[in-house]
Structure formats: structure tokens, C-alpha cells
Design a protein around this motif. Sequence first.
Motif, PDB file in Angstrom:
ATOM      1  N   LEU A  27       0.814  -1.210   0.000  1.00 53.27           N
ATOM      2  CA  LEU A  27       0.000   0.000   0.000  1.00 53.27           C
ATOM      3  C   LEU A  27       0.850   1.264   0.000  1.00 53.27           C
ATOM      4  O   LEU A  27       0.502   2.250  -0.642  1.00 53.27           O
ATOM      5  CB  LEU A  27      -0.945  -0.002   1.207  1.00 53.27           C
ATOM      6  CG  LEU A  27      -2.039  -1.067   1.142  1.00 53.27           C
ATOM      7  CD1 LEU A  27      -2.830  -1.069   2.444  1.00 53.27           C
ATOM      8  CD2 LEU A  27      -2.962  -0.845  -0.020  1.00 53.27           C
ATOM      9  N   LYS A  32      -0.642   6.321  -5.008  1.00 52.87           N
ATOM     10  CA  LYS A  32      -2.054   6.635  -4.831  1.00 52.87           C
ATOM     11  C   LYS A  32      -2.177   7.930  -4.045  1.00 52.87           C
ATOM     12  O   LYS A  32      -1.268   8.323  -3.315  1.00 52.87           O
ATOM     13  CB  LYS A  32      -2.764   5.516  -4.078  1.00 52.87           C
ATOM     14  CG  LYS A  32      -2.790   4.231  -4.850  1.00 52.87           C
ATOM     15  CD  LYS A  32      -3.598   3.205  -4.158  1.00 52.87           C
ATOM     16  CE  LYS A  32      -3.575   1.966  -5.045  1.00 52.87           C
ATOM     17  NZ  LYS A  32      -4.315   0.915  -4.629  1.00 52.87           N
ATOM     18  N   GLU A  36      -7.241   7.772  -1.377  1.00 51.29           N
ATOM     19  CA  GLU A  36      -7.292   6.379  -1.855  1.00 51.29           C
ATOM     20  C   GLU A  36      -6.500   5.464  -0.931  1.00 51.29           C
ATOM     21  O   GLU A  36      -6.928   4.360  -0.620  1.00 51.29           O
ATOM     22  CB  GLU A  36      -6.718   6.281  -3.270  1.00 51.29           C
ATOM     23  CG  GLU A  36      -7.588   6.890  -4.345  1.00 51.29           C
ATOM     24  CD  GLU A  36      -6.892   6.872  -5.702  1.00 51.29           C
ATOM     25  OE1 GLU A  36      -5.659   7.051  -5.737  1.00 51.29           O
ATOM     26  OE2 GLU A  36      -7.581   6.671  -6.701  1.00 51.29           O
ATOM     27  N   SER A  39      -8.362   4.868   2.266  1.00 50.68           N
ATOM     28  CA  SER A  39      -9.482   3.962   1.994  1.00 50.68           C
ATOM     29  C   SER A  39      -8.991   2.520   1.872  1.00 50.68           C
ATOM     30  O   SER A  39      -9.552   1.606   2.472  1.00 50.68           O
ATOM     31  CB  SER A  39     -10.195   4.404   0.709  1.00 50.68           C
ATOM     32  OG  SER A  39     -11.163   3.447   0.356  1.00 50.68           O
ATOM     33  N   GLU A  40      -7.914   2.345   1.104  1.00 48.41           N
ATOM     34  CA  GLU A  40      -7.403   0.980   0.902  1.00 48.41           C
ATOM     35  C   GLU A  40      -6.822   0.408   2.202  1.00 48.41           C
ATOM     36  O   GLU A  40      -7.010  -0.760   2.505  1.00 48.41           O
ATOM     37  CB  GLU A  40      -6.351   0.967  -0.199  1.00 48.41           C
ATOM     38  CG  GLU A  40      -5.981  -0.450  -0.598  1.00 48.41           C
ATOM     39  CD  GLU A  40      -5.270  -0.503  -1.942  1.00 48.41           C
ATOM     40  OE1 GLU A  40      -5.511   0.362  -2.784  1.00 48.41           O
ATOM     41  OE2 GLU A  40      -4.482  -1.427  -2.093  1.00 48.41           O
ATOM     42  N   GLU A  43      -9.655  -0.750   4.266  1.00 47.01           N
ATOM     43  CA  GLU A  43     -10.167  -2.034   3.778  1.00 47.01           C
ATOM     44  C   GLU A  43      -9.252  -3.182   4.187  1.00 47.01           C
ATOM     45  O   GLU A  43      -9.721  -4.252   4.581  1.00 47.01           O
ATOM     46  CB  GLU A  43     -10.293  -1.997   2.251  1.00 47.01           C
ATOM     47  CG  GLU A  43     -11.375  -1.088   1.744  1.00 47.01           C
ATOM     48  CD  GLU A  43     -11.346  -0.948   0.220  1.00 47.01           C
ATOM     49  OE1 GLU A  43     -12.035  -0.065  -0.274  1.00 47.01           O
ATOM     50  OE2 GLU A  43     -10.640  -1.721  -0.455  1.00 47.01           O
ATOM     51  N   GLN A  44      -7.938  -2.943   4.123  1.00 49.17           N
ATOM     52  CA  GLN A  44      -6.973  -3.993   4.494  1.00 49.17           C
ATOM     53  C   GLN A  44      -7.090  -4.310   5.991  1.00 49.17           C
ATOM     54  O   GLN A  44      -6.991  -5.470   6.395  1.00 49.17           O
ATOM     55  CB  GLN A  44      -5.533  -3.561   4.151  1.00 49.17           C
ATOM     56  CG  GLN A  44      -5.267  -3.486   2.664  1.00 49.17           C
ATOM     57  CD  GLN A  44      -5.341  -4.842   2.005  1.00 49.17           C
ATOM     58  OE1 GLN A  44      -5.029  -5.853   2.605  1.00 49.17           O
ATOM     59  NE2 GLN A  44      -5.784  -4.865   0.759  1.00 49.17           N
TER      60      GLN A  44
END
Length: 168
Positions: A27, A32, A36, A39-40, A43-44
Amino acid sequence: MNNQENGTGNFLTGIIVGSIVGAATALLVAPKSGKELRSELSEQVDALREKSGEWKETVMEKGSDLTSTAMEKTSQIRQTAMEKSSNLAETVKDKADQFRNTAKTAVDEVAENAKTGADDLQETVHKTVDLTADNTKNAVDQAQSAASQTGEDITEKAEQLSDQVKNS
């Protein structure tokens, strides 16, 4: 049996740490925006929480299997011991209870360590996201400042050239 439990704990710890390091590296290296990336990362973290819950369930199931197996073996040993001596049967029962308590304690510790690891990961991810967002904002501010300065320099040079052309 203790070596197996320790090996399983070390294996699960390795999986958790490896997942954390791999996800964080992937990541942070990916180009990014801060939004973003946050957000990622979120999610992770959610995915890791789900996986740690699954691992906890697996550990609990294995602990239950170990307890069931221990109870079955204890029953067999108790039958044999009753044939040999009533004192020996009492000793085996005590040892089985101790083993069950030790197994339960080990399972509880692994579950707690998994939860602590997930909590620590979440905190680290939040700190990393905040730091990355701050660094990104600083880089954007510097780029805007440099662009503004360059624009001013170009305007000044153009005015000087214009003055020179008029004076010529």
C-alpha cells in the motif's frame, strides 16, 4: 504436545506479521492519493480483522479437538488404571484435568495475542495513513509554491524582454 502448540502459535504469529508487513509495503509503495491510500488501508485492516477472527476460530476449534482427544485418551487410561490400581486412576484424572486447563489457557493466550496484534496493526495503520497524508500535503504545498515562483519568474522575465524590445 507442547511443542505442537508452540509451533502452531509461532506459525500463526508469522502469518499475522507477514500479512501486516506485506499489506503495508504494497500500500505504501503504490502511487495513490492520500484519500485512496486511507481507503485501501482501512479495507486492508477490515480484511485482517476478519482473517484474525477466522484464525481465532481455527485455534479455538483445534483447542476443542485437543481437549476432546485428551478426554478420550483420559477415559481409556482411566479404564486401564482401574484394572491395575485405584490410586493410579486418581493420579491420571488429576493429570488430565491439568492438561485440559493448560490447553484452555494456551488457546486463550493465542486468541488474546491475535486480538492484540490486530489492535496494534490498526493503530500502526492509522498512524501511517496520517503520516502519509501529512507528507503528501507538504509535497503538494511545495510543488504549488515552486510553480507559483516559477510563474512569477517567467512573468518578470517576459516584462524585462518586453521593456528591452520597446527600448530597442
